[in-house]
Design an enzyme around this catalytic site. Sequence first.
Site, PDB file in Angstrom:
ATOM      1  CB  VAL A  78      -1.003   0.048   1.190  1.00 39.67           C
ATOM      2  CG1 VAL A  78      -2.049  -1.046   1.078  1.00 39.67           C
ATOM      3  CG2 VAL A  78      -0.283   0.008   2.534  1.00 39.67           C
ATOM      4  CG  ASN A 116      -6.827  -5.440   7.887  1.00 37.49           C
ATOM      5  OD1 ASN A 116      -7.015  -5.382   9.099  1.00 37.49           O
ATOM      6  ND2 ASN A 116      -5.945  -6.280   7.355  1.00 37.49           N
ATOM      7  CE1 TYR A 127      -0.898   1.358  15.177  1.00 38.22           C
ATOM      8  CE2 TYR A 127      -1.584   1.623  17.463  1.00 38.22           C
ATOM      9  CZ  TYR A 127      -1.779   1.075  16.207  1.00 38.22           C
ATOM     10  OH  TYR A 127      -2.853   0.245  15.970  1.00 38.22           O
TER      11      TYR A 127
HETATM   12  C1  8X3 Z   1      -4.115  -1.620  18.783  1.00 40.02           C
HETATM   13  C2  8X3 Z   1      -4.534  -1.324  20.163  1.00 40.02           C
HETATM   14  O1  8X3 Z   1      -3.867  -0.514  22.488  1.00 40.02           O
HETATM   15  O2  8X3 Z   1      -2.203  -1.723  21.221  1.00 40.02           O
HETATM   16  O3  8X3 Z   1      -4.327  -0.551  17.925  1.00 40.02           O
HETATM   17  O4  8X3 Z   1      -2.757   0.505  20.625  1.00 40.02           O
HETATM   18  S1  8X3 Z   1      -3.276  -0.737  21.152  1.00 40.02           S
END
Ligand code: 8X3
Length: 257
Positions: free
Chosen positions: A66, A91, A157
């Site tokens: 992607v 996803n 993230y």
């Molecule tokens: C996945 C959940 O809590 O590991 O996105 O960020 S967490």
Amino acid sequence: MNNYINAKNALITGASAGIGKQIAIDLSLMNVNLILCGRNINKLEDVKKEIGINSSVKITLLEFDVKNKIDVQEKIASFLKNDQIDILINNAGLALGLDPFYKASLDDWEEMIDTNIKGLLYVSRAIMPQMRELETAHIINLGSVAGKSSYSNGNVYCATKAAVHSLGESMNLDLYGTSVKVSTIAPGAVETNFSNVRFKNDENKVQNVYEGYKALCAKDISDVIISVLNTAPHVNIQYLDIMPIAQRNAFVLYRDK
Ligand code: 8X3
């Protein structure tokens, strides 16, 4: 049960494992034709074979990363020359590292931004124009509890998932007046390969994540996504949190020991 998605075509990114693979299996049981996308054609072939044992749905494999804008555009355009995509499951995504801002790896940051945000943009942008013309269509974006509140060391993230949530809102707004539904699904802890990737196979760290409570599994997420997809044409579930019962938000998690 109604089957509003019978005989539709669904494109799934990151379809060779985890949540993506489970959605592929469950959609095939709803008689949905599949366009399975991933970086490794051999892994996609394995999923195709596994599904083909129990199902006669049409399965197309598209090998691309992607992150590769040109490849995404060309392969999707080539599929759309002869066919349509009614359902898009965005996803593909990953977490890499859990380190403070001042120590984290720039390469990891870039990989997450390129996959989780830019990859989702490339795929969505390639498919959305033809979706606008369809009588029904649906985009599902995989968000996260991490996109609702940033947790320590989650920095980039968390930011990428917040971007996914924001982009889901934008898609809904910009698709107003069409029949395209857009849903952001925001899971809490799901036990898949996610933590192996994040912690680069450091088994101790991976085990700690899921210790002392029952995390969600890929099937739990897939079941909910199938329900979200299979609503009446006028129903648009725009945002949904899914947590294990032990977890109430990004910080409150009850462990037995
Ligand atoms: C996945 C959940 O809590 O590991 O996105 O960020 S967490």
